[in-house]
Write an enzyme that holds these catalytic residues in place. Structure first.
Site, PDB file in Angstrom:
ATOM      1  N   GLU A 136      17.617 -51.942  22.436  1.00 17.02           N
ATOM      2  CA  GLU A 136      16.419 -52.477  21.780  1.00 17.02           C
ATOM      3  C   GLU A 136      15.340 -51.408  21.647  1.00 17.02           C
ATOM      4  O   GLU A 136      14.972 -50.745  22.616  1.00 17.02           O
ATOM      5  CB  GLU A 136      15.871 -53.696  22.562  1.00 17.02           C
ATOM      6  CG  GLU A 136      14.585 -54.223  21.916  1.00 17.02           C
ATOM      7  CD  GLU A 136      14.258 -55.676  22.226  1.00 17.02           C
ATOM      8  OE1 GLU A 136      15.073 -56.395  22.831  1.00 17.02           O
ATOM      9  OE2 GLU A 136      13.155 -56.100  21.823  1.00 17.02           O
ATOM     10  N   ASP A 162      21.470 -65.646  27.055  1.00  9.79           N
ATOM     11  CA  ASP A 162      20.633 -64.808  27.924  1.00  9.79           C
ATOM     12  C   ASP A 162      20.447 -65.452  29.287  1.00  9.79           C
ATOM     13  O   ASP A 162      20.223 -66.667  29.383  1.00  9.79           O
ATOM     14  CB  ASP A 162      19.236 -64.658  27.303  1.00  9.79           C
ATOM     15  CG  ASP A 162      19.111 -63.404  26.468  1.00  9.79           C
ATOM     16  OD1 ASP A 162      19.946 -62.490  26.613  1.00  9.79           O
ATOM     17  OD2 ASP A 162      18.163 -63.333  25.665  1.00  9.79           O
ATOM     18  N   GLU A 209      19.194 -58.102  31.150  1.00  5.76           N
ATOM     19  CA  GLU A 209      18.395 -56.900  30.880  1.00  5.76           C
ATOM     20  C   GLU A 209      18.554 -55.940  32.051  1.00  5.76           C
ATOM     21  O   GLU A 209      18.343 -56.313  33.206  1.00  5.76           O
ATOM     22  CB  GLU A 209      16.931 -57.293  30.644  1.00  5.76           C
ATOM     23  CG  GLU A 209      16.798 -58.191  29.419  1.00  5.76           C
ATOM     24  CD  GLU A 209      15.356 -58.486  29.019  1.00  5.76           C
ATOM     25  OE1 GLU A 209      14.411 -57.960  29.643  1.00  5.76           O
ATOM     26  OE2 GLU A 209      15.181 -59.260  28.046  1.00  5.76           O
TER      27      GLU A 209
END
Ligand code: KIV
Length: 261
Positions: free
Chosen positions: A177, A79, A110
């Site tokens: 998600e 990440d 993200e």
């Protein structure tokens, strides 16, 4: 399991993925699952932070490098932490640091509509990217505010567009998600790169969970509905600690077997 080279359209599905923050866990996972993610969930799971916004490049570099040494077969995903990819210059500079230091096969960022230009920039620079959409934890100070997405047709359409844009711009996969099963199904049926879900139903092409949740190691009492406990490490470790404590108090440990003569 042979070393998998790259995550692409031909990747054998369903895809399995778990998080690892330490070499010992990476060693357990390697070769048994397809992808190992050094997730920034380590902020809350390992460092006891309230969210992932305090996770730094140094944390990701240290955990990423430690985990990297133990992964020989599974694909490695790392990440990019909060605010390290807000503009093109930072995004590429920080991506290069993480790639050089930890050698992951893919980086995960993200994505919202406003961040698509970053995805494009990194792909143009030949970085393999997983686009994380739906609930994006880096946007939340308070995880209690997280709600399942895709309940309205507007949300559903927006998520589908984001996934399709991610594919068009060259993402290798989309991580979905916390969204309704219908939304995950719609997205999975309408893009050709793999979808990997967490709280996003069985309709995804793959699944990811936080390893600590899987074995009930995390402190989080109120686990989200999508977390399945496969093993109660918390209870077993508690029993072991009580046993050790008893033996120390009774002077049963260390016995001769554990003593240098
Ligand atoms: O940081 C992480 O561990 C993640 C998973 C929850 C998908 O992004």
């Amino acid at each position: 399991m042979k070393k998998i080279k790259i995550l692409d359209k031909s990747f054998s599905k369903p895809i399995s993925c778990l998080t690892a923050y330490s070499p010992s866990i990476a060693n357990i996972l390697d070769g048994k699952i397809d992808l190992i993610l050094v997730g920034d969930s380590l902020g809350s799971t390992l460092y006891g932070m309230n969210n992932t916004q305090g996770v730094t490049m140094d944390m990701m570099k240290n955990h990423g490098a430690a985990v990297n040494k133990e992964i020989k077969k599974s694909l490695k995903v790392l990440d990019m932490p909060y605010k390290t990819y807000n503009n093109k210059t930072d995004a590429y500079k920080n991506a290069k640091i993480l790639l050089n230091h930890c050698n992951p096969d893919l980086l995960k960022i993200e994505i919202s509509e406003k961040k698509l230009f970053i995805l494009k920039h990194l792909v143009d620079k030949k970085v393999n990217i997983i686009s994380h959409i739906g609930v994006t934890p880096q946007s939340y100070k308070n995880f209690n505010k997280i709600k399942v997405l895709g309940k309205t047709s507007k949300e559903k359409d927006n998520l589908l567009k984001l996934a399709q844009e991610s594919e068009k711009l060259g993402a290798k996969a989309v991580l979905l998600e916390c969204m309704t099963a219908n939304t995950a199904k719609l997205i999975t049926e309408n893009i050709s790169i793999p979808t990997i879900g967490i709280g996003a139903s069985r309709y995804c092409d793959g699944q990811v969970l936080v390893f600590d949740d899987l074995i009930n190691l995390s402190l989080n009492d109120k686990k989200p509905r999508f977390v399945k406990n496969y093993f109660n490490f918390n209870k077993i470790a508690g029993d072991v600690v009580r046993k050790y404590n008893r033996e120390v108090k009774l002077k049963k440990f260390p016995s001769n077997k554990f003593t240098y003569n």
